[in-house]
Design a protein around this motif. Sequence first.
Motif, PDB file in Angstrom:
ATOM      1  N   CYS A  47      -0.443 -45.348  10.725  1.00  9.35           N
ATOM      2  CA  CYS A  47      -0.170 -43.908  10.641  1.00  9.35           C
ATOM      3  C   CYS A  47       0.432 -43.399  11.940  1.00  9.35           C
ATOM      4  CB  CYS A  47      -1.447 -43.136  10.328  1.00  9.35           C
ATOM      5  SG  CYS A  47      -2.069 -43.371   8.656  1.00  9.35           S
ATOM      6  N   SER A  48      -0.090 -43.858  13.069  1.00  8.18           N
ATOM      7  CA  SER A  48       0.405 -43.372  14.360  1.00  8.18           C
ATOM      8  C   SER A  48       1.809 -43.875  14.671  1.00  8.18           C
ATOM      9  CB  SER A  48      -0.555 -43.739  15.495  1.00  8.18           C
ATOM     10  OG  SER A  48      -0.501 -45.102  15.784  1.00  8.18           O
ATOM     11  N   LYS A  52       2.944 -45.663   7.874  1.00  8.43           N
ATOM     12  CA  LYS A  52       2.141 -45.208   6.738  1.00  8.43           C
ATOM     13  C   LYS A  52       2.000 -43.693   6.850  1.00  8.43           C
ATOM     14  CE  LYS A  52      -0.938 -47.177   3.787  1.00  8.43           C
ATOM     15  NZ  LYS A  52      -0.419 -47.836   2.628  1.00  8.43           N
ATOM     16  N   ILE A  53       2.192 -43.000   5.734  1.00 11.03           N
ATOM     17  CA  ILE A  53       1.971 -41.559   5.689  1.00 11.03           C
ATOM     18  C   ILE A  53       0.660 -41.334   4.938  1.00 11.03           C
ATOM     19  CG2 ILE A  53       2.836 -39.316   4.925  1.00 11.03           C
ATOM     20  CD1 ILE A  53       4.546 -40.623   7.109  1.00 11.03           C
ATOM     21  N   PRO A  54      -0.337 -40.772   5.592  1.00 13.91           N
ATOM     22  CA  PRO A  54      -1.647 -40.608   4.950  1.00 13.91           C
ATOM     23  C   PRO A  54      -1.640 -39.516   3.879  1.00 13.91           C
ATOM     24  CG  PRO A  54      -1.671 -39.646   7.132  1.00 13.91           C
ATOM     25  CD  PRO A  54      -0.340 -40.300   6.974  1.00 13.91           C
ATOM     26  N   VAL A  59      -5.609 -37.142   5.915  1.00 14.55           N
ATOM     27  CA  VAL A  59      -5.252 -36.307   7.064  1.00 14.55           C
ATOM     28  C   VAL A  59      -6.427 -35.417   7.452  1.00 14.55           C
ATOM     29  CG1 VAL A  59      -3.750 -34.445   7.896  1.00 14.55           C
ATOM     30  CG2 VAL A  59      -2.773 -36.314   6.561  1.00 14.55           C
ATOM     31  N   VAL A  60      -7.083 -34.829   6.454  1.00 12.69           N
ATOM     32  CA  VAL A  60      -8.237 -33.967   6.738  1.00 12.69           C
ATOM     33  C   VAL A  60      -9.361 -34.789   7.374  1.00 12.69           C
ATOM     34  CG1 VAL A  60     -10.024 -32.502   5.701  1.00 12.69           C
ATOM     35  CG2 VAL A  60      -7.634 -32.248   4.987  1.00 12.69           C
ATOM     36  N   ALA A  80       2.691 -34.402   7.914  1.00 10.89           N
ATOM     37  CA  ALA A  80       2.587 -35.498   6.947  1.00 10.89           C
ATOM     38  C   ALA A  80       3.256 -35.159   5.620  1.00 10.89           C
ATOM     39  CB  ALA A  80       1.120 -35.851   6.714  1.00 10.89           C
ATOM     40  N   GLY A  81       3.812 -33.947   5.515  1.00 12.03           N
ATOM     41  CA  GLY A  81       4.519 -33.557   4.301  1.00 12.03           C
ATOM     42  C   GLY A  81       3.636 -32.949   3.230  1.00 12.03           C
ATOM     43  N   HIS A  82       2.449 -32.496   3.608  1.00 14.55           N
ATOM     44  CA  HIS A  82       1.518 -31.879   2.664  1.00 14.55           C
ATOM     45  C   HIS A  82       1.448 -30.372   2.916  1.00 14.55           C
ATOM     46  CE1 HIS A  82       0.242 -35.878   1.565  1.00 14.55           C
ATOM     47  NE2 HIS A  82      -0.090 -36.136   2.824  1.00 14.55           N
ATOM     48  N   LYS A  83       0.884 -29.669   1.939  1.00 12.54           N
ATOM     49  CA  LYS A  83       0.685 -28.234   2.103  1.00 12.54           C
ATOM     50  C   LYS A  83      -0.563 -27.984   2.933  1.00 12.54           C
ATOM     51  CE  LYS A  83       3.029 -26.985  -2.096  1.00 12.54           C
ATOM     52  NZ  LYS A  83       3.033 -26.280  -3.352  1.00 12.54           N
TER      53      LYS A  83
END
Length: 101
Positions: A47-48, A52-54, A59-60, A80-83
Amino acid sequence: MMKKDISEIHENKSFGQYFQEMCKKYNTNPSKLSSHCAKSKSYLYKCSSNDKIPSKKAVVCIGIALQATLEEINTMLKCAGHKELYPKNMWDAIIIFGLNR
C-alpha cells in the motif's frame, strides 16, 4: 493569504505518498502498524508503495491504527479513491462517532 485545508494540500497525492507522510507524522512504519490494524506487513508495504490500493474499510482500519484524526482519515480515503465517511451511512456514522469520542 488564505489557509488551505488539508484535503486541498493532499488532493493530488497517491494513497502511498500520503500513507508514508502519515507514518512519519505518527512516528511509525508499516511493520509496526501491522499488529494494530490486522493487516500483514507485506500488504501495508505494498500500500505504501502504491502496488496495492486498500479498500475503504482497510483505509479506515489503517487510519484508526495510526490514531489519525477524522479529517486525516477522510483525506486518506480520498487519496485511495474512496468517498469520505458519510454520517448518513450507518457504518460510517459509527466510525465517525468513535473517532469523535
